[in-house]
Scaffold this motif. Structure first.
Motif, PDB file in Angstrom:
ATOM      1  N   GLY A 185       0.550  -1.038  -0.192  1.00 14.12           N
ATOM      2  CA  GLY A 185       0.344  -0.071  -0.259  1.00 14.12           C
ATOM      3  C   GLY A 185       0.754   1.258  -0.414  1.00 14.12           C
ATOM      4  N   LEU A 186       2.809   1.014  -0.439  1.00 19.17           N
ATOM      5  CA  LEU A 186       2.935   2.493  -0.575  1.00 19.17           C
ATOM      6  C   LEU A 186       3.008   3.060  -1.777  1.00 19.17           C
ATOM      7  N   LEU A 187       3.463   4.097  -2.273  1.00 18.66           N
ATOM      8  CA  LEU A 187       3.909   4.412  -3.308  1.00 18.66           C
ATOM      9  C   LEU A 187       4.631   4.018  -4.084  1.00 18.66           C
ATOM     10  N   GLN A 188       5.612   3.677  -5.365  1.00 13.91           N
ATOM     11  CA  GLN A 188       6.000   2.889  -5.997  1.00 13.91           C
ATOM     12  C   GLN A 188       7.140   4.015  -5.944  1.00 13.91           C
ATOM     13  N   ALA A 189       6.739   5.125  -6.449  1.00 11.61           N
ATOM     14  CA  ALA A 189       7.568   6.120  -6.550  1.00 11.61           C
ATOM     15  C   ALA A 189       8.410   6.231  -5.295  1.00 11.61           C
ATOM     16  N   ASP A 190       8.172   5.835  -3.844  1.00  9.25           N
ATOM     17  CA  ASP A 190       8.625   6.502  -2.608  1.00  9.25           C
ATOM     18  C   ASP A 190       9.297   5.197  -2.201  1.00  9.25           C
ATOM     19  N   LEU A 191       9.241   4.028  -3.210  1.00  8.70           N
ATOM     20  CA  LEU A 191       9.879   2.874  -2.972  1.00  8.70           C
ATOM     21  C   LEU A 191      11.128   2.984  -3.775  1.00  8.70           C
ATOM     22  N   ILE A 192      11.149   3.728  -4.546  1.00 11.07           N
ATOM     23  CA  ILE A 192      12.295   3.769  -5.295  1.00 11.07           C
ATOM     24  C   ILE A 192      13.518   4.530  -5.413  1.00 11.07           C
ATOM     25  N   GLN A 193      12.472   5.219  -4.767  1.00 10.66           N
ATOM     26  CA  GLN A 193      13.891   6.751  -3.649  1.00 10.66           C
ATOM     27  C   GLN A 193      14.439   6.171  -2.858  1.00 10.66           C
ATOM     28  N   GLU A 194      14.097   4.626  -2.126  1.00 11.84           N
ATOM     29  CA  GLU A 194      14.424   4.304  -1.114  1.00 11.84           C
ATOM     30  C   GLU A 194      15.591   3.287  -1.588  1.00 11.84           C
ATOM     31  N   GLY A 195      15.098   3.187  -2.789  1.00  9.42           N
ATOM     32  CA  GLY A 195      16.242   1.751  -3.068  1.00  9.42           C
ATOM     33  C   GLY A 195      17.370   2.560  -3.659  1.00  9.42           C
ATOM     34  N   ASN A 196      17.064   3.678  -4.683  1.00 12.93           N
ATOM     35  CA  ASN A 196      18.066   5.050  -4.747  1.00 12.93           C
ATOM     36  C   ASN A 196      18.983   4.938  -3.648  1.00 12.93           C
ATOM     37  N   ILE A 197      18.322   5.308  -2.706  1.00 13.40           N
ATOM     38  CA  ILE A 197      18.982   5.242  -1.640  1.00 13.40           C
ATOM     39  C   ILE A 197      20.698   3.619  -0.974  1.00 13.40           C
ATOM     40  N   GLY A 198      19.886   3.362  -1.963  1.00 12.87           N
ATOM     41  CA  GLY A 198      20.584   2.361  -1.102  1.00 12.87           C
ATOM     42  C   GLY A 198      21.450   1.811  -2.405  1.00 12.87           C
TER      43      GLY A 198
END
Length: 285
Positions: free
Chosen positions: A72-85
């Motif tokens: 239930g979380l925005l994919q855009a936010d998931l991508i942004q966090e993944g980019n940090i990783g």
């Protein structure tokens, strides 16, 4: 690196589809190109090389983020966090270890996304320890339907994950719980003249204010009675009790006290015993 390096972001483009399209247009690197860029970054601190490495791997972050679409979380936010990783992985990657950057980066990308999911999936954290976090994601993966597991399914999942059935039930309960609105100002929420604020129904089960006050008053009372009872003893008896029981630095032995007063250890024991009897009588009265 993130402060010095401007990387393609979803918020910068303002559209997730546009971001994905541009990220996929960025060419993938050959083994030779990747090795050259990682060496330039590691040994020369070349930020242009870092930027190229990151941009060429954004498509992998997008791919990994899709595995977490069920929270239930925005994919855009998931991508942004993944980019940090991904950026953390690029900064730590050693080109001499003989593996591709993407293989090394997967752990870092998933780690950042995991942390983000656990922080934001529920207002109240569902998993805090390392083992709970592992169970949380594995349980989501093994859930076959939206409803609750039956006993047989719980046992199967517990065996597959190597945990107890109680752990599975506890985590499933946490995952199935729903957040509710908390209104700290109930006077602003009136219906039919009645207050419906959630704050009125909250209970802190970790402490009891009344019991705390009662215990504090009792401690003060007993301390006061002990102090008064000690004052009624003769000076030598009072000093013996203090040296034997009230000295916070050390508990003196009978022999040590006997040597100080020039009497036998047995006499010190008798004086101590008599003083304790007097203290007990005074405190109980």
């Amino acid at each position: 690196m993130t402060n010095k390096l401007q990387i393609l972001s979803v918020t910068a483009l303002g559209n997730l589809d546009a971001y994905i399209r541009i990220a996929n247009l960025w060419p993938m690197l050959s083994i030779e190109e990747e090795k050259s860029l990682t060496k330039r970054l590691r040994y020369n601190g070349d930020l242009d090389a870092a930027k190229t490495l990151i941009l060429s791997h954004l498509r992998f972050v997008i791919h990994i983020s899709r595995n977490y679409s069920g929270y239930g979380l925005l994919q855009a936010d998931l991508i942004q966090e993944g980019n940090i990783g991904l950026m953390k992985a690029v900064s730590r990657f050693n080109p001499e270890i003989g593996v591709r950057l993407v293989s090394f980066a997967v752990h870092w990308i998933k780690s950042e996304i995991h942390e983000y999911v656990l922080r934001n999936w529920r207002i109240v954290k569902v998993a805090t320890t390392k083992s709970q976090r592992k169970l949380f994601f594995n349980l989501r993966k093994n859930k076959k339907r939206l409803g609750w597991f039956n006993e047989e399914e719980i046992e199967i999942v517990a065996q597959e994950l190597g945990v107890s059935s109680e752990d599975v039930r506890e985590m499933e309960s946490r995952m199935s719980a729903q957040d509710i609105t908390f209104n700290p100002f109930p006077e602003e929420d009136l219906k039919d003249g009645k207050i419906n604020g959630n704050m009125l129904y909250l209970q802190d089960k970790t402490s009891n204010f009344a019991n705390g006050l009662e215990q504090d008053n009792w401690d003060k009372h007993t301390t006061s009675k002990l102090s008064n009872a000690l004052l009624r003893l003769d000076e030598r008896s009072r000093n013996i009790i203090h040296a034997r029981w009230l000295d916070k630095k050390k508990k003196n032995t009978l022999q040590t006290i006997a040597k100080n007063y020039g009497i036998s250890a047995e006499r010190v024991r008798q004086l101590e015993k008599n003083a304790m009897k007097k203290l007990k009588i005074d405190i109980e009265n």
